[in-house]
Design an enzyme around this catalytic site. Sequence first.
Site, PDB file in Angstrom:
ATOM      1  N   HIS A  95      -9.811   5.064   1.640  1.00 20.88           N
ATOM      2  CA  HIS A  95      -8.503   5.259   1.005  1.00 20.88           C
ATOM      3  C   HIS A  95      -7.980   6.679   1.017  1.00 20.88           C
ATOM      4  CE1 HIS A  95      -8.972   1.150  -0.340  1.00 20.88           C
ATOM      5  NE2 HIS A  95      -7.709   1.178  -0.693  1.00 20.88           N
ATOM      6  N   ASP A 111       2.587   0.032  12.064  1.00 23.36           N
ATOM      7  CA  ASP A 111       2.563  -1.275  12.718  1.00 23.36           C
ATOM      8  C   ASP A 111       3.867  -2.031  12.523  1.00 23.36           C
ATOM      9  OD1 ASP A 111       2.302  -1.624  10.023  1.00 23.36           O
ATOM     10  OD2 ASP A 111       0.624  -3.023  10.124  1.00 23.36           O
ATOM     11  N   ARG A 129       1.217  -5.478  -5.985  1.00 24.49           N
ATOM     12  CA  ARG A 129       1.495  -6.739  -5.298  1.00 24.49           C
ATOM     13  C   ARG A 129       1.858  -7.758  -6.369  1.00 24.49           C
ATOM     14  NH1 ARG A 129      -0.290  -5.442  -0.188  1.00 24.49           N
ATOM     15  NH2 ARG A 129      -1.801  -3.747  -0.287  1.00 24.49           N
ATOM     16  N   GLY A 158       0.844  -1.198   0.000  1.00 28.71           N
ATOM     17  CA  GLY A 158       0.000   0.000   0.000  1.00 28.71           C
ATOM     18  C   GLY A 158       0.872   1.238   0.000  1.00 28.71           C
ATOM     19  N   THR A 215       4.223   2.964   5.404  1.00 28.37           N
ATOM     20  CA  THR A 215       2.835   2.517   5.565  1.00 28.37           C
ATOM     21  C   THR A 215       2.179   3.456   6.550  1.00 28.37           C
ATOM     22  OG1 THR A 215       1.424   0.873   6.642  1.00 28.37           O
ATOM     23  CG2 THR A 215       3.723   0.825   7.245  1.00 28.37           C
ATOM     24  N   ILE A 216       0.907   3.725   6.375  1.00 29.08           N
ATOM     25  CA  ILE A 216       0.260   4.662   7.291  1.00 29.08           C
ATOM     26  C   ILE A 216      -0.091   4.011   8.626  1.00 29.08           C
ATOM     27  CG2 ILE A 216      -0.685   6.076   5.416  1.00 29.08           C
ATOM     28  CD1 ILE A 216      -3.441   4.841   6.087  1.00 29.08           C
ATOM     29  N   ASP A 217      -0.007   2.686   8.708  1.00 25.82           N
ATOM     30  CA  ASP A 217      -0.548   1.991   9.884  1.00 25.82           C
ATOM     31  C   ASP A 217       0.352   2.028  11.118  1.00 25.82           C
ATOM     32  OD1 ASP A 217      -2.874   1.336   8.565  1.00 25.82           O
ATOM     33  OD2 ASP A 217      -2.120  -0.599   7.866  1.00 25.82           O
ATOM     34  N   ASP A 223       5.468  -4.642   6.060  1.00 28.34           N
ATOM     35  CA  ASP A 223       6.123  -5.903   6.427  1.00 28.34           C
ATOM     36  C   ASP A 223       6.032  -6.973   5.341  1.00 28.34           C
ATOM     37  OD1 ASP A 223       3.488  -6.286   6.947  1.00 28.34           O
ATOM     38  OD2 ASP A 223       3.723  -6.597   9.110  1.00 28.34           O
ATOM     39  N   ARG A 225      13.213  10.290  -3.500  1.00 26.41           N
ATOM     40  CA  ARG A 225      14.074  11.457  -3.783  1.00 26.41           C
ATOM     41  C   ARG A 225      15.353  11.414  -2.949  1.00 26.41           C
ATOM     42  NH1 ARG A 225      14.275  16.425  -0.938  1.00 26.41           N
ATOM     43  NH2 ARG A 225      14.709  18.284  -2.175  1.00 26.41           N
ATOM     44  N   GLU A 246     -10.573  -0.363  11.846  1.00 27.21           N
ATOM     45  CA  GLU A 246     -11.139  -1.435  11.011  1.00 27.21           C
ATOM     46  C   GLU A 246     -11.224  -2.756  11.763  1.00 27.21           C
ATOM     47  OE1 GLU A 246      -9.499  -1.044   6.480  1.00 27.21           O
ATOM     48  OE2 GLU A 246      -8.046  -1.052   8.122  1.00 27.21           O
ATOM     49  N   GLY A 254      -6.522   0.508   9.975  1.00 24.46           N
ATOM     50  CA  GLY A 254      -5.820  -0.161  11.054  1.00 24.46           C
ATOM     51  C   GLY A 254      -6.420  -1.525  11.333  1.00 24.46           C
ATOM     52  N   ARG A 255      -6.084  -2.482  10.493  1.00 22.20           N
ATOM     53  CA  ARG A 255      -6.683  -3.808  10.618  1.00 22.20           C
ATOM     54  C   ARG A 255      -6.138  -4.527  11.849  1.00 22.20           C
ATOM     55  NH1 ARG A 255      -9.840  -5.421   6.590  1.00 22.20           N
ATOM     56  NH2 ARG A 255      -8.953  -3.838   5.215  1.00 22.20           N
ATOM     57  N   VAL A 259      16.802   8.742  -1.558  1.00 21.57           N
ATOM     58  CA  VAL A 259      17.672   7.646  -2.008  1.00 21.57           C
ATOM     59  C   VAL A 259      18.425   8.071  -3.273  1.00 21.57           C
ATOM     60  CG1 VAL A 259      17.653   5.316  -3.020  1.00 21.57           C
ATOM     61  CG2 VAL A 259      16.311   5.799  -0.951  1.00 21.57           C
ATOM     62  N   SER A 302     -23.168  16.050  21.264  1.00 18.16           N
ATOM     63  CA  SER A 302     -22.896  15.175  20.131  1.00 18.16           C
ATOM     64  C   SER A 302     -21.747  14.262  20.498  1.00 18.16           C
ATOM     65  CB  SER A 302     -22.516  15.990  18.895  1.00 18.16           C
ATOM     66  OG  SER A 302     -21.304  16.678  19.139  1.00 18.16           O
ATOM     67  N   ARG A 324      19.121  11.108  -4.421  1.00 17.21           N
ATOM     68  CA  ARG A 324      20.099  12.182  -4.241  1.00 17.21           C
ATOM     69  C   ARG A 324      21.289  11.739  -3.385  1.00 17.21           C
ATOM     70  NH1 ARG A 324      16.704  17.863  -4.449  1.00 17.21           N
ATOM     71  NH2 ARG A 324      16.023  17.512  -6.613  1.00 17.21           N
TER      72      ARG A 324
END
Lengths: 328, 328, 328, 328
Positions: free
Chosen positions: D258, D134, D76, D15, D130-132, D107, D25, D227, D175-176, D27, D220, D29
């Site tokens: 996404h 983890d 993938r 992902g 990765t945004i997670d 991973d 960039r 997730e 976040g699975r 790597v 409220s 430079r």
Amino acid sequence: MTSNIKKIGVLTSGGDSPGMNAAIRSVVRTCAFHNIECLGIYRGYQGMIEGDFKELGPRSVNNIINKGGTILKSARSKEFMTVEGRKKAHESLVKAGVNALVVIGGDGSFTGAEVFNSEYNFPVMGIPGTIDNDIFGTSHTLGYDTALNTVVEVIDKIRDTASSHNRLFFVEVMGRDAGHIALNTGIGAGAEEILIPEEDLGLERLLESLKRSKESGKSSSIVVVAEGDKIGKNVFELKDYVEENLPEYDVRVSVLGHMQRGGSPSCFDRVLASRLGVKAVESILDGKSNFMVGLLNDKVALTPLEQAIKGHTAIDTELLRVSDIMTT
Amino acid sequence: MTSNIKKIGVLTSGGDSPGMNAAIRSVVRTCAFHNIECLGIYRGYQGMIEGDFKELGPRSVNNIINKGGTILKSARSKEFMTVEGRKKAHESLVKAGVNALVVIGGDGSFTGAEVFNSEYNFPVMGIPGTIDNDIFGTSHTLGYDTALNTVVEVIDKIRDTASSHNRLFFVEVMGRDAGHIALNTGIGAGAEEILIPEEDLGLERLLESLKRSKESGKSSSIVVVAEGDKIGKNVFELKDYVEENLPEYDVRVSVLGHMQRGGSPSCFDRVLASRLGVKAVESILDGKSNFMVGLLNDKVALTPLEQAIKGHTAIDTELLRVSDIMTT
Amino acid sequence: MTSNIKKIGVLTSGGDSPGMNAAIRSVVRTCAFHNIECLGIYRGYQGMIEGDFKELGPRSVNNIINKGGTILKSARSKEFMTVEGRKKAHESLVKAGVNALVVIGGDGSFTGAEVFNSEYNFPVMGIPGTIDNDIFGTSHTLGYDTALNTVVEVIDKIRDTASSHNRLFFVEVMGRDAGHIALNTGIGAGAEEILIPEEDLGLERLLESLKRSKESGKSSSIVVVAEGDKIGKNVFELKDYVEENLPEYDVRVSVLGHMQRGGSPSCFDRVLASRLGVKAVESILDGKSNFMVGLLNDKVALTPLEQAIKGHTAIDTELLRVSDIMTT
Amino acid sequence: MTSNIKKIGVLTSGGDSPGMNAAIRSVVRTCAFHNIECLGIYRGYQGMIEGDFKELGPRSVNNIINKGGTILKSARSKEFMTVEGRKKAHESLVKAGVNALVVIGGDGSFTGAEVFNSEYNFPVMGIPGTIDNDIFGTSHTLGYDTALNTVVEVIDKIRDTASSHNRLFFVEVMGRDAGHIALNTGIGAGAEEILIPEEDLGLERLLESLKRSKESGKSSSIVVVAEGDKIGKNVFELKDYVEENLPEYDVRVSVLGHMQRGGSPSCFDRVLASRLGVKAVESILDGKSNFMVGLLNDKVALTPLEQAIKGHTAIDTELLRVSDIMTT
């Protein structure tokens, strides 16, 4: 449509503005839609003289609709202001097989296009691209809406710190000859006072207004100032003047500058650019020349380039009144 | 926790920064969680002297976690620098039943807290709130992360127009004594050169670097300059100097100014503020005083106020090296 | 102006939209400007029935022009749909000394206002506040411009990940009966296809269009779908259908939902709200009733409420054409 | 540094996340800085197999530091999971003269790198993208900080409409397996409850918490749900459950999806990417292999790939406590 136009050149000129890339994309794809070639001309009229060209197909403008600046770059060309310069430019275009020109820029760029057209009877069509909204024949120039949002977002941030410290801020925004940005962002950001080139508020009234604002219980104040305001003082002089005359105010200055020209265009500017690009190309294919495409009463419309250059979009007096009432 | 603390006062002092409201909210709610009263002190130490107070319950800080500025307002107090001023302030607190104080601010604010503590043995706890990140004992001050994002977003916009016109921009960012903002935003915005107070690049090397940048094929350049850069010229003087020595460059200047202090805090600053507020209150309840709560190695940690004031977070030399390599 | 109006009530009703607070502020300050009282009515018609009121002066609307949502809150009221409910509401208003009403909302809210006016001859004036832009008599409803920007910014983000993975995304945007948001954001975000309630593209043509898009060299695709699109499949069903028929596509779905209603209003929406608020109050003082204030040809204008409710702003066929050409 | 490394390949896999371009960039430079060639490998391991390569010089990564997604694209590859696939990939690299590999991804991507290294003794270095968040061995993965900001900005918008209507929103974030995004954005957005995979709150306690929240005067509520939350119901089932058991709540659902992966990276992610890219290349030149570069205690550090894959960054229990206190 039948037409003897086989290849259209497109350039950006003058100060850049958000939406120029979206307009380039639209010109390129409208050409492709009508099976016409499109030639990108780099660095405005200077690149036209030097033959700094690149063929542009529909895929070469992928993923630029949301980018600020202009992929064709812009430049001011002194050479194009000479007869010889324009001769070279014409030769370049003829050599490249270009039959017509779309110029995205402000009134300086349009003047160049008009002179070029008058000398070589070369079809030209203008798209108004400038954040200042100072072009006659369109309610909105490309980039103006984006610049308004950029400015109010910045003033919102300045308001945070102004109201935390009970301060007065003079915020200078772009607009040397036209107060559209100042007036609209002043209203939009809830400014306590707005100084524009079209109206001479006078220093006396400014002081009175600031005093009244403080007495009414406002703890902080924002004054939005157009570059070319009538008062004849720049923001730093204004700061000194107010601090001298209203010592209770802690005054700060912020000059927003060039950030106003950049950024990803607003949805409005992207859609407007797409509409104007279609109209510019199809008007050329329709045999028209020497017009600017613009937005009038929410509809795409043509205005003779000459009028677009000489005319002037006056400040809406209703807005001046709204501004006065909002600072109650 | 058992403690003789019944009511905690909280104030913001010095320049405001994003995350101060989130820290106020955290202090208020942590007090409520431990069944302690919380008193909001307006306008920093000046409001402490004047008794400008308001009780704050958990619902009075609803919907402020995402707001810039400080709902308690901030001010600089000359009176608090005097023995009499602090005496009045102490009387105000005692009268209001306040047993301890949380001060959100920078090192000037902490100095005030420390003196106050030394004179009256009054429990104080500091939370570092300033965008400059120049406080020892914490890797991040509140508002620093937000300011970094504000600055790179603005430079991204300036880059749009810079690269459309092949221009060189000097962008001045905050940081009178510390180059953290300049160094990080310079790397983050891909600046061609970064001028900071901690390092004297020298005018010669700046010119060489700009020449090299142009030769390497870069069409535009951004130089990020901290307010207190070592070169000893302000951005306007730098512009003149470069235009004189490198006439091929069209140079512009942008001074970002106070907008850097405002805006909705980043997630990082909101979470950090929440953590520090909890730790500040619970440390007081734990009997601690005269510390600053900060973030060290990603953990909340205490540093004696005295050290926080006198210490200095040095610029990371690894970052300087990264910056050099990135401008290859 | 001379008028027997002494106090004007203002409420927000129906789905909230960005700019409602700016409109409330404008109504309040225009009342103050004309030395008239202003009463804030909470939770729409339900609060009117229950007498959930608060006097609003010019300082009570400080710092709300840039806030999303509505400080007066909104609600749907079944009770107001009954004769008894409206009777109670009228009694509440009379008791509070209110002589006229400004209703900020959509067509459901306007219908309530019109019925109330017809039963009690009570002066009412509507301000169109809804992101859907589905109200006749105004080119723009409050919040529409902001929602367009919110949506294109989100689709720009989705585009990042779509083009990194050569994926097809169906993005559902608001608009049960009107495709204005979908059509404009589709063009603005450079969508490969746009599905709206006003036009039945047909599943066959969608597949063909997607095939053509892939063949033309596009590596990713975004299809913007209005909630109420004519194809009669929701985005999840569309995903299944396409994956079955075009197995070469890796399809994802994103339903943008309620985030489209929130956020700080754009400069355009803030200025529009300010203008409409002034016009609404001054029209009441002028003796007018049962109108909606809106924007027509860039000018503030009145439309009878009845027409505003029954009329329909058709999709601009020029925009449909622009959309087709842009996907070349 | 002396080394027999002449050419380094770089790819993005899995992902995408904001900051990947900044890492590419860096790597590129850093290779240029050390006079080493750099080869861009498109579409991850699949492009490695197919020889989908492009030489990257320092100018080919201009103006990408602020772009979301990855210019090298990601994919993938099932083929790379086979012995034959990896053999082809190795042959491609050898043929192209590549001596070492930098893999930017999560991973799954690191597992591929490790297997490849074990089979061919080919130097590999991982950068966590990765945004997670983890991945073990780094306090922050690339894109995580940006995603946190994206999420809180969206929830801020949802809060506008939630509080205008007294509604309860379930907001599902990514976040699975890890609740880092949910926990931090929940605190940052001032959520009333946070559901994460690491902690089983239980449906009973959720109901109690919501009841208490309403009784405490909150009008409220926002519940942030990862997730993979432990409660075992998705957000739509949660909505039904709550509406059944707490009919006083008007419940809505928003699945962010996404958009969380896209957008211009935060300053933090840009700087982190720059630092990790330098470290990855220089570690290879130093003769190291089979490590991941990460951030530990604010310093760049190496962790064996094997540990990075198998380890697990636990949720900080201090944050859980802060979250509890903040919802007082």
